[in-house]
Write an enzyme that holds these catalytic residues in place. Structure first.
Site, PDB file in Angstrom:
ATOM      1  N   ARG A  93       0.856  -1.182   0.000  1.00  0.00           N
ATOM      2  CA  ARG A  93       0.000   0.000   0.000  1.00  0.00           C
ATOM      3  C   ARG A  93       0.890   1.229   0.000  1.00  0.00           C
ATOM      4  O   ARG A  93       1.816   1.324   0.806  1.00  0.00           O
ATOM      5  CB  ARG A  93      -0.891  -0.011   1.253  1.00  0.00           C
ATOM      6  N   TRP A  97     -11.883  11.959   7.361  1.00  0.00           N
ATOM      7  CA  TRP A  97     -10.451  11.655   7.309  1.00  0.00           C
ATOM      8  C   TRP A  97     -10.238  10.409   6.480  1.00  0.00           C
ATOM      9  O   TRP A  97      -9.139  10.036   6.178  1.00  0.00           O
ATOM     10  CB  TRP A  97      -9.828  11.498   8.692  1.00  0.00           C
ATOM     11  N   ASP A 112      -5.096   3.897  -0.117  1.00  0.00           N
ATOM     12  CA  ASP A 112      -6.228   4.145   0.782  1.00  0.00           C
ATOM     13  C   ASP A 112      -6.539   5.643   0.786  1.00  0.00           C
ATOM     14  O   ASP A 112      -5.682   6.454   1.148  1.00  0.00           O
ATOM     15  CB  ASP A 112      -5.850   3.663   2.195  1.00  0.00           C
ATOM     16  N   HIS A 127      -9.041   6.906   2.601  1.00  0.00           N
ATOM     17  CA  HIS A 127      -9.572   7.213   3.937  1.00  0.00           C
ATOM     18  C   HIS A 127     -10.839   8.065   3.886  1.00  0.00           C
ATOM     19  O   HIS A 127     -10.988   9.014   4.670  1.00  0.00           O
ATOM     20  CB  HIS A 127      -8.514   7.891   4.808  1.00  0.00           C
ATOM     21  N   GLU A 169      -4.470  -7.517   4.857  1.00  0.00           N
ATOM     22  CA  GLU A 169      -3.640  -6.399   5.337  1.00  0.00           C
ATOM     23  C   GLU A 169      -2.816  -6.871   6.538  1.00  0.00           C
ATOM     24  O   GLU A 169      -3.338  -7.546   7.422  1.00  0.00           O
ATOM     25  CB  GLU A 169      -4.553  -5.238   5.754  1.00  0.00           C
TER      26      GLU A 169
HETATM   27  O1  EZ4 Z   1      -7.454   3.928   9.720  1.00  0.00           O
HETATM   28  O2  EZ4 Z   1      -7.145   0.950  11.604  1.00  0.00           O
HETATM   29  O3  EZ4 Z   1      -6.629   0.344   6.014  1.00  0.00           O
HETATM   30  N1  EZ4 Z   1      -6.315   0.660   7.104  1.00  0.00           N
HETATM   31  C1  EZ4 Z   1      -6.673   1.764   7.722  1.00  0.00           C
HETATM   32  C2  EZ4 Z   1      -6.304   1.905   9.160  1.00  0.00           C
HETATM   33  C3  EZ4 Z   1      -7.438   2.563   9.933  1.00  0.00           C
HETATM   34  C4  EZ4 Z   1      -7.285   2.321  11.407  1.00  0.00           C
HETATM   35  C5  EZ4 Z   1      -8.486   2.845  12.190  1.00  0.00           C
HETATM   36  O4  EZ4 Z   1      -8.477   2.340  13.463  1.00  0.00           O
HETATM   37  O5  EZ4 Z   1      -7.302   2.605   7.118  1.00  0.00           O
HETATM   38  O6  EZ4 Z   1      -5.143   2.634   9.303  1.00  0.00           O
HETATM   39 CO    CO Z   2      -8.225   1.768   5.392  1.00  0.00          CO
END
Ligand code: EZ4
Ligand code: CO
Length: 402
Positions: free
Chosen positions: A147, A402, A210, A212, A339
């Protein structure tokens, strides 16, 4: 196999973990991970006050009945706190049943469907040279999928960018740290990062990213399209996950595979996403989605639509939760990727583990049950410490996803 006690153990070796420890009249100990990052004590209270007293005297073999008892019996169904608590009970009971059977848990879930689980690691860096170093370090550790997260010029602090080795999602802070966001800067910057990573590391290495939950549907659609030349394994959480309909718009515009669901806790969060084929990977954690019993159900449903697993596995999933993910991932047919962020040294002393990571593949091991033991002596050395996930603000101060 009658349950004699159910106790909640809170420990903070490198970060906070909540573990349910169920003992039976046969002298067996089953473990479940109840960690809900940044809201740990709510699950502690739910388990200790409302669930543990109900477990004592029950037959530990009755996993499905106990699941339904806790889900239907609560009246207040679903939600992260309730489902994290049910997950912990469910996993502890599966651990006990498999120990009683003298088999690793995956044998009770249908047996191994593969010899190992492809895992991805987290690379990040403020600039390209440090990002490349981070990727090289993971490759040297054996990771075969990575990632990629990076800073954005003009933004001081953004989520998921670590130091030289790793990042930890939640800080041991008295209040959430405030981070920065600007979608236009991010959208301008990211495709060039992936172009550089592909140029440096070649076409074969599976790359993930990611978002987010930070983009609007049309922004996410544009990003997915812009990243198509770099052949991502997946684009994760591109829009706020509670809006299932948003993924339809993204899907209409891009062939970049989509993954979502780390904040989900029930099959109902996925119904439209799966039935309408709006995603490619299910990101739920065993620990937040009703345990093995419920996540297996979600994955079997997803499998009918060609959708695969991508079970959540950051550091806030304890070794107990990680072991549960590995047993389930080894058994289900539609495994995609796992992951895996390694835990710290103190955590590995609190939780003795039988799972392995070799040449980029994980395996839950051959110990009966989950294959994880909790040292109460070690756990007792590290009391809970207040910790929060960060929040995210735009330049004008508006609170953002976020
Ligand atoms: O933000 O586990 O894909 N993984 C993530 C993590 C999450 C945290 C939140 O508790 O996005 O880093
Ligand atoms: Co994530």
């Amino acid at each position: 196999m009658i349950i004699e006690s159910a106790e909640v153990v809170v420990t903070s070796p490198d970060r906070n973990f909540v573990t349910l420890r169920v003992t039976t009249d046969d002298g067996l100990v089953g473990l479940g991970d109840a960690t809900l990052n940044g809201r740990e004590q709510s699950v502690v209270a739910y388990l200790a006050e409302h669930v543990a007293p109900l477990l004592v005297g029950r037959d530990a073999h009755r996993i499905e009945d106990t699941w339904q008892f806790l889900y239907r019996g609560a009246y207040w169904r679903r939600g992260p706190v309730t489902m994290a608590a049910i997950s912990a009970v469910d996993v502890a009971l599966w651990d006990l049943k498999a120990q009683a059977a003298g088999m690793p848990l995956y044998q009770l879930l249908g047996g191994a469907s593969r010899s190992g689980l492809l895992a991805y690691g987290h690379a990040s860096g403020p600039d390209l040279p440090s990002l490349f170093d981070s990727i090289r370090r993971l490759l040297a550790e054996g990771y075969r999928a990575i990632r990629v997260q990076t800073s954005v010029p003009g933004l001081d602090r953004i989520y998921g960018i670590g130091g030289p080795v790793a990042y930890e999602p939640a800080g041991r802070v008295a209040a959430p740290v405030e981070e920065d966001w600007d979608s236009r800067s991010y959208l301008r910057h990211l495709p060039g990062v992936f172009e550089a990573v592909r140029a440096e590391f070649g076409p074969e290495l599976p790359l993930l990213h990611d978002v987010h939950h930070r983009l609007t549907p049309i922004e996410a659609a544009r990003l997915g399209r812009a990243l198509e030349p770099y052949d991502l394994f997946w684009l994760e959480d591109c829009t706020p996950a509670e809006d299932q309909e948003a993924l339809r718009l993204v899907r209409q515009h891009t062939t970049t595979p989509l993954a979502i669901g780390e904040v989900f806790n029930s099959v109902y969060d996925y119904r439209q996403l799966i039935a309408d084929r709006l995603i490619d990977y299910v990101r739920s954690a065993v620990t937040h989605t009703g345990g093995i019993t419920h996540l297996k159900r979600i994955l079997e449903y997803a499998g009918q639509y060609g959708i695969k697993s991508g079970i959540h596995g950051p550091t806030d999933i304890s070794p107990v939760g990680m072991a549960a993910a590995l047993h389930l991932g080894l058994a289900v047919h539609n495994f995609g990727i796992q992951e895996y962020m390694k835990h710290g040294a103190r955590t590995d002393l609190v939780f003795e583990q039988s799972f392995s990571f070799t040449d980029g593949l994980m395996h839950p091991g051959s110990s009966p049950g989950l294959g994880v033991r909790l040292s109460l002596d070690e756990a007792g050395k590290y009391p809970y410490q207040t910790a929060y996930l960060p929040i995210n603000r735009l330049k004008d101060g508006t609170l953002h996803d976020w």
